[in-house]
Design a protein around this motif. Sequence first.
Motif, short mmCIF file in Angstrom:
data_model
loop_
_atom_site.label_atom_id
_atom_site.label_comp_id
_atom_site.label_asym_id
_atom_site.label_seq_id
_atom_site.Cartn_x
_atom_site.Cartn_y
_atom_site.Cartn_z
N VAL A 93 31.40 46.09 28.69
CA VAL A 93 31.87 45.00 27.83
C VAL A 93 33.39 44.82 27.96
N ILE A 94 34.11 45.92 28.14
CA ILE A 94 35.56 45.82 28.32
C ILE A 94 35.88 45.62 29.80
N GLY A 95 35.22 46.39 30.66
CA GLY A 95 35.57 46.40 32.08
C GLY A 95 35.24 45.12 32.81
N ALA A 96 34.08 44.54 32.55
CA ALA A 96 33.67 43.34 33.30
C ALA A 96 34.60 42.15 33.03
N PRO A 97 34.87 41.81 31.75
CA PRO A 97 35.79 40.68 31.53
C PRO A 97 37.18 40.94 32.11
N LEU A 98 37.67 42.17 32.00
CA LEU A 98 38.99 42.48 32.56
C LEU A 98 39.00 42.27 34.07
N THR A 99 37.94 42.74 34.73
CA THR A 99 37.85 42.60 36.17
C THR A 99 37.84 41.12 36.56
N ILE A 100 37.01 40.35 35.86
CA ILE A 100 36.88 38.94 36.20
C ILE A 100 38.17 38.19 35.90
N PHE A 185 38.42 44.38 41.39
CA PHE A 185 38.78 42.98 41.16
C PHE A 185 38.95 42.21 42.47
N GLY A 186 39.32 42.91 43.56
CA GLY A 186 39.54 42.24 44.84
C GLY A 186 38.29 41.55 45.36
N TYR A 187 37.13 42.17 45.14
CA TYR A 187 35.87 41.56 45.57
C TYR A 187 35.65 40.23 44.86
N THR A 188 35.77 40.28 43.52
CA THR A 188 35.58 39.07 42.72
C THR A 188 36.62 38.01 43.08
N MET A 189 37.84 38.46 43.37
CA MET A 189 38.90 37.54 43.77
C MET A 189 38.50 36.75 45.02
N MET A 190 37.93 37.45 46.00
CA MET A 190 37.51 36.78 47.24
C MET A 190 36.48 35.68 46.96
N ILE A 191 35.53 35.99 46.07
CA ILE A 191 34.49 35.02 45.74
C ILE A 191 35.11 33.81 45.03
N PHE A 192 36.03 34.10 44.10
CA PHE A 192 36.71 33.00 43.41
C PHE A 192 37.51 32.15 44.39
N LEU A 193 38.19 32.80 45.32
CA LEU A 193 38.98 32.05 46.31
C LEU A 193 38.08 31.07 47.07
N ALA A 194 36.90 31.54 47.46
CA ALA A 194 35.97 30.65 48.16
C ALA A 194 35.55 29.51 47.25
N GLY A 195 35.31 29.83 45.98
CA GLY A 195 34.93 28.80 45.02
C GLY A 195 36.04 27.77 44.84
N LEU A 196 37.27 28.25 44.77
CA LEU A 196 38.40 27.35 44.58
C LEU A 196 38.54 26.37 45.74
N GLN A 197 38.21 26.86 46.94
CA GLN A 197 38.35 25.99 48.10
C GLN A 197 37.35 24.83 48.10
N PRO A 224 35.87 24.53 34.65
CA PRO A 224 34.50 23.98 34.75
C PRO A 224 33.96 23.93 36.18
N MET A 225 34.83 23.64 37.16
CA MET A 225 34.34 23.56 38.53
C MET A 225 33.94 24.94 39.06
N LEU A 226 34.53 25.99 38.48
CA LEU A 226 34.20 27.35 38.94
C LEU A 226 33.03 27.96 38.17
N ALA A 227 32.44 27.20 37.23
CA ALA A 227 31.41 27.78 36.37
C ALA A 227 30.27 28.48 37.14
N PRO A 228 29.71 27.87 38.18
CA PRO A 228 28.63 28.56 38.90
C PRO A 228 29.11 29.86 39.55
N THR A 229 30.32 29.82 40.12
CA THR A 229 30.88 31.03 40.73
C THR A 229 31.07 32.11 39.68
N THR A 230 31.60 31.71 38.52
CA THR A 230 31.84 32.68 37.45
C THR A 230 30.54 33.33 37.01
N LEU A 231 29.50 32.52 36.91
CA LEU A 231 28.20 33.06 36.50
C LEU A 231 27.73 34.10 37.52
#
Lengths: 308, 274
Positions: A93-100, A185-197, A224-231
């Motif tokens: 509960v603490i770790g996941a939101p912090l990572t994201i 966090f680096g893994y999630t960052m990569m996925i977000f970067l792809a989503g942002l593009q 809002p545009m990143l919502a599916p990636t965030t999920l």
Amino acid sequence: MAKKTHKEVMQDRNGLLSQSSVPYIFVAPSVVLLTVFFVIPVITAFLMSFTDFDIYSLANLHFARFTGLQNYTNLFSDPVFWKAMFNTFYFLVIGAPLTIFAALTAAVMLNSKLVRFKSILRAGFFAPVVATLVAVSVVWKYVYDPHFGLLNYALSFFGVSSHDWLSNPLWAMPAIIVFAVWKNFGYTMMIFLAGLQTIPETLYEAAEIDGAGPMQRFWRITVPMLAPTTLFVTVVTLIGYLQLFAEPYIMTDGGPVDSTLSIVLLMYRQGFRYWQMGYAASLAFVLAAVIFVLTMIEMKIQGETRTA
Amino acid sequence: MKERQIKSIAVTAVMVLAAIIVLVPFFWMIMTSFMKTGESFAYPPVFWPKKFTLEQYTILFKRLHFLRDFVNSFAVSSLMTICSLFLNSLAGFAFAKYAFKGRRFLFTSFLATMVIPAQVGMLPVFLILRQMGMLNTYWGLILPGAVSAFSIFFFRQYMMTIPTDLIDSARIDGCSDFRIYWQIILPLARPALVTLGIFTFLGTWNDFMWPLIVLNRDTMYTLPVALANLMGEHAPDTELMMAGSVVTILPIMILFLALQKSYVSGLVAGSLKE
């Protein structure tokens, strides 16, 4: 191999090849291995969770007896189980939101046109993801060392007094959480970067013309545009964090006073140190049930956002 | 224009600082691994050895058999990668290009296994391997994890883009199905092979829980298990433990840096397909 006539090699309507035995031969090794090492074991584990399978049964299977729901009732009345459950969810509960959150911040900043040395920075943030978990857990145990550790030294600049982080029941879990955020966090960052593009630049340009500030653009367009990636990253992170094991195994061995004992570590101990395999199997199924429920919730949310 | 430049420098500086903070533990690990025993026990922490020495590495490789553990890790990861790529690409090919009875059912069953965490089957798999005499063997580490639903799915998606006519014409020329797979499909699926190959190698190299369970004879230890064990006996020897961590991390870091592009593209493809 006999030559084939054209008739035999026809494709069907979906462009698939028709061949009587070949595809079965191709999937057979995978099916066999998955059956022997996954399907049968999962069913066996389920049955095992209703037995008192222990070290005597290990010597002779006939010593295992069906005990009905005994393991589960024992489990649910065992304070250690609830402690492990609490710790795992505390971590989650603490770790996941912090990572994201860390990942999203890093991704948005790296995506900005203002930042230079992008590929080096990206590789730097990603390095902990590739590094062997056991090895970096070892390194971080020293980072947290009360005598010569880096953390106490860094905090001393901010006037924080020295702590023995990993030996303090209050601080051991937060220490592991900080380590996990750093590691993942680096893994999630990569996925977000792809989503942002995938977000079209024109959206931002239009918003800018309409007078939207950077914060407004972030909350009204990026989020809002990143919502599916965030999920997606939320589910991956939650499922991964539920399986917390190596970090406490190396850094604290579940201690002090069980404050970092996780579900999987408890399962490992019960199953492979005390050989209480029936009991451990019931633990494994509780874990599976939690993961299953989380996955179902994710699929439901995804379905709703799609129809909305 | 000027303002933009200043902004750019400021934002870059913040990011560089963040990256330095993230990388400091690695730097400290490498530097400490070249120190004499006991040298790192100081406050404030030491970031540079007085004199670079290979003392710790000598102890690791001469006395503590880290070369053997390294060879084990390398052998297990390589064998796992080869087996996994072969089995999963073959199955992925069948699912992508053949019509056969039970195709949908089998494929869905494969995907369904992804919902159940690996830990659930671990206890019985251990018993099965014990029965087969495969505890403390490479195969005991490899066989249970060689088939991956994710890999099969990944290969299938990739191979679906290969035109079926290509296979058809090869068959007309009298090429056997296995030869088509081996000589036409695999070379065309090279990017998928590289991506999944890195994933598998990295995953196996870094894996801890399963080797910890299957291996209890020290001659078979992989690096993470050896390191965890070493931690039990040598925790106060910071410099030695740091050197052990370097030996474990370095090969995988080099591999990652060399093949970064394929790795990241695979990572992203996996997320977008969901």
